[in-house]
Design an enzyme around this catalytic site. Sequence first.
Site, PDB file in Angstrom:
ATOM      1  N   ARG A 106     -46.706 -49.781  -2.898  1.00 30.94           N
ATOM      2  CA  ARG A 106     -47.539 -49.035  -1.935  1.00 30.94           C
ATOM      3  C   ARG A 106     -47.780 -47.598  -2.411  1.00 30.94           C
ATOM      4  NH1 ARG A 106     -46.451 -45.742   2.385  1.00 30.94           N
ATOM      5  NH2 ARG A 106     -48.020 -45.724   4.048  1.00 30.94           N
ATOM      6  N   TYR A 215     -41.212 -60.551  -5.627  1.00 30.57           N
ATOM      7  CA  TYR A 215     -42.110 -60.564  -6.792  1.00 30.57           C
ATOM      8  C   TYR A 215     -41.837 -59.329  -7.634  1.00 30.57           C
ATOM      9  CZ  TYR A 215     -44.726 -58.013  -3.158  1.00 30.57           C
ATOM     10  OH  TYR A 215     -45.084 -57.175  -2.125  1.00 30.57           O
TER      11      TYR A 215
HETATM   12  C1  LIG Z   1     -42.476 -55.913   5.687  1.00 31.70           C
HETATM   13  C2  LIG Z   1     -43.934 -55.652   5.524  1.00 31.70           C
HETATM   14  C3  LIG Z   1     -44.614 -56.217   4.443  1.00 31.70           C
HETATM   15  C4  LIG Z   1     -45.995 -56.011   4.293  1.00 31.70           C
HETATM   16  N1  LIG Z   1     -46.641 -56.615   3.251  1.00 31.70           N
HETATM   17  C5  LIG Z   1     -47.978 -56.490   3.136  1.00 31.70           C
HETATM   18  C6  LIG Z   1     -48.671 -57.132   2.052  1.00 31.70           C
HETATM   19  O1  LIG Z   1     -48.047 -57.777   1.188  1.00 31.70           O
HETATM   20  N2  LIG Z   1     -50.032 -56.997   1.979  1.00 31.70           N
HETATM   21  C7  LIG Z   1     -50.746 -56.293   2.921  1.00 31.70           C
HETATM   22  O2  LIG Z   1     -51.982 -56.241   2.834  1.00 31.70           O
HETATM   23  N3  LIG Z   1     -50.106 -55.647   3.946  1.00 31.70           N
HETATM   24  C8  LIG Z   1     -48.752 -55.728   4.070  1.00 31.70           C
HETATM   25  N4  LIG Z   1     -48.099 -55.066   5.074  1.00 31.70           N
HETATM   26  C9  LIG Z   1     -48.881 -54.248   6.034  1.00 31.70           C
HETATM   27  C10 LIG Z   1     -49.231 -52.858   5.496  1.00 31.70           C
HETATM   28  O3  LIG Z   1     -48.087 -52.194   4.999  1.00 31.70           O
HETATM   29  C11 LIG Z   1     -49.876 -52.025   6.613  1.00 31.70           C
HETATM   30  O4  LIG Z   1     -50.816 -52.795   7.316  1.00 31.70           O
HETATM   31  C12 LIG Z   1     -50.588 -50.788   6.051  1.00 31.70           C
HETATM   32  O5  LIG Z   1     -49.667 -49.979   5.348  1.00 31.70           O
HETATM   33  C13 LIG Z   1     -51.248 -49.990   7.185  1.00 31.70           C
HETATM   34  O6  LIG Z   1     -51.842 -48.824   6.658  1.00 31.70           O
HETATM   35  P1  LIG Z   1     -52.386 -47.694   7.648  1.00 31.70           P
HETATM   36  O7  LIG Z   1     -53.034 -46.686   6.772  1.00 31.70           O
HETATM   37  O8  LIG Z   1     -53.165 -48.295   8.760  1.00 31.70           O
HETATM   38  O9  LIG Z   1     -51.084 -47.084   8.327  1.00 31.70           O
HETATM   39  P2  LIG Z   1     -49.935 -46.175   7.692  1.00 31.70           P
HETATM   40  O10 LIG Z   1     -49.589 -46.645   6.342  1.00 31.70           O
HETATM   41  O11 LIG Z   1     -48.844 -46.143   8.723  1.00 31.70           O
HETATM   42  O12 LIG Z   1     -50.596 -44.733   7.558  1.00 31.70           O
HETATM   43  C14 LIG Z   1     -50.793 -43.868   8.649  1.00 31.70           C
HETATM   44  C15 LIG Z   1     -50.845 -42.432   8.121  1.00 31.70           C
HETATM   45  O13 LIG Z   1     -51.181 -41.555   9.189  1.00 31.70           O
HETATM   46  C16 LIG Z   1     -50.360 -40.390   9.121  1.00 31.70           C
HETATM   47  N5  LIG Z   1     -50.343 -39.846  10.491  1.00 31.70           N
HETATM   48  C17 LIG Z   1     -49.668 -40.319  11.575  1.00 31.70           C
HETATM   49  N6  LIG Z   1     -49.967 -39.587  12.664  1.00 31.70           N
HETATM   50  C18 LIG Z   1     -50.870 -38.640  12.271  1.00 31.70           C
HETATM   51  C19 LIG Z   1     -51.586 -37.625  12.943  1.00 31.70           C
HETATM   52  N7  LIG Z   1     -51.461 -37.426  14.259  1.00 31.70           N
HETATM   53  N8  LIG Z   1     -52.429 -36.817  12.235  1.00 31.70           N
HETATM   54  C20 LIG Z   1     -52.584 -37.013  10.894  1.00 31.70           C
HETATM   55  N9  LIG Z   1     -51.934 -37.968  10.199  1.00 31.70           N
HETATM   56  C21 LIG Z   1     -51.097 -38.791  10.883  1.00 31.70           C
HETATM   57  C22 LIG Z   1     -49.035 -40.906   8.611  1.00 31.70           C
HETATM   58  O14 LIG Z   1     -48.263 -39.858   8.034  1.00 31.70           O
HETATM   59  C23 LIG Z   1     -49.489 -41.946   7.584  1.00 31.70           C
HETATM   60  O15 LIG Z   1     -49.689 -41.371   6.310  1.00 31.70           O
HETATM   61  C24 LIG Z   1     -46.709 -55.222   5.226  1.00 31.70           C
HETATM   62  C25 LIG Z   1     -46.026 -54.613   6.291  1.00 31.70           C
HETATM   63  C26 LIG Z   1     -44.652 -54.816   6.429  1.00 31.70           C
HETATM   64  C27 LIG Z   1     -43.936 -54.155   7.578  1.00 31.70           C
END
Ligand SMILES: Cc1cc2nc3c(=O)[nH]c(=O)nc-3n(C[C@H](O)[C@H](O)[C@H](O)COP(=O)(O)OP(=O)(O)OC[C@H]3O[C@@H](n4cnc5c(N)ncnc54)[C@H](O)[C@@H]3O)c2cc1C
Length: 390
Positions: A106, A215
Amino acid sequence: MTRRPVVVAGGGIAGLSAAIAVARAGREVLVVERDAIPSPEGAGLQLSPNATRHLRDWTVLDHLSASALAPDAVVVRRGRDAGIIARMPVADAQDRWGAPYLVAHRADLLAALLAVASGISHIEIRNARAVVRFDGMETLRVELDDGSSVEAEALIVADGARSHLRQMFESGGETLRHSGRIAWRATIEGTDAPAFARETCSNLWLGAAAHLVHYPLRGGSIVNLVAVIADDNLRGSDGDFWSRESDPWALLARFRDWHADAQDLLRRAGAWRVWPLLQRPMPAALARGSVALAGDAAHPMLPFLAQGAAQAIEDGAALGRAFAGHDGSTAALAAYAQARAGRVARIVAASDRQARVYHLAGPLGAARDLAMRGVGPAGMRRAVDWIYRA
Ligand SMILES: Cc1cc2nc3c(=O)[nH]c(=O)nc-3n(C[C@H](O)[C@H](O)[C@H](O)COP(=O)(O)OP(=O)(O)OC[C@H]3O[C@@H](n4cnc5c(N)ncnc54)[C@H](O)[C@@H]3O)c2cc1C
């Protein structure tokens, strides 16, 4: 900046994908990220062709390909005796689904997204600042935690599963709930990993109320491990223990009836972190006026289809298409919401179904194994066409 910017709250996978795609559609973009640097948490991600297609178009793959790895196949084993239940080839993903199937750390994906976003002149990234609120009927005003505010053309809420801004978006909406399953995540140095875990495959082991995924990553220099176990005592709680370091004795106890290879792998891992697997029903609409939700803030899902990050990337691509096709932001976000709602709901429902199937025990588990074997590699590939070809 001449035109009011599209503000993106959150610089994770969803936020940076949206920023790149919306900027490519010609808009000024301001990304506000709470953390000082991209968070390295989360270890490995499987990136299916429906995600890598967009990463390639945005040139993100150019920055990722040195560290990402293309597995030969997804191999499914029985936890009890390590017997192979099924094997789905993915090495030819480019030919079959039009883009590669990759596994990546990631942190490497975030670094690659950031490298591309930083190279686009009309994206500004403001780190160590959080969006705290937004309001305004005529003019959208986004407030940051340093007391400053920005007049925005639109706001894309991409602040993750624990989204604070989603409460403002749908006051009185559904809250986050624990699914009753916990993911344990760890990595092993490649040199400490057994030979079977260093093969370039994505491996899935199935057992009663538990499964294990592993993996190799970063050219095999580390092996990624995810063990998911069900714990009904937690179902419905708010699961307030995000990425906590945990003693693996409870995990090892849950796997004590598994094949020696699986137990050996679990014992070799360094520090384990636990992640509650959270769920929240989708909002009635993904956009209201000039505010839209993206990524886990919009649709946190169980990781049983490995689609959370992939859907966050698809959200970004859809936002880019919507802004390219509409001059007004309200019309663009309405088009985005309409384009995404059905697909995301289908993927969330399929992930829930997969969760029940993976953790079946006893005769039902045996029936599942027989059915998977009967489907065979060609059937398994057909079953994911609708996900990977989009
Ligand atoms: C065990 C596990 C395995 C997974 N495996 C996979 C996989 O193999 N393949 C896949 O596609 N997905 C996988 N996922 C899912 C994936 O990790 C998430 O869906 C993805 O990381 C979501 O990204 P996001 O940007 O929506 O959220 P996040 O990664 O949570 O990013 C949110 C960002 O917003 C910031 N933030 C929060 N509040 C504020 C605010 N008020 N103002 C400004 N910034 C803020 C945070 O600091 C963070 O950087 C897995 C999840 C888990 C738990």
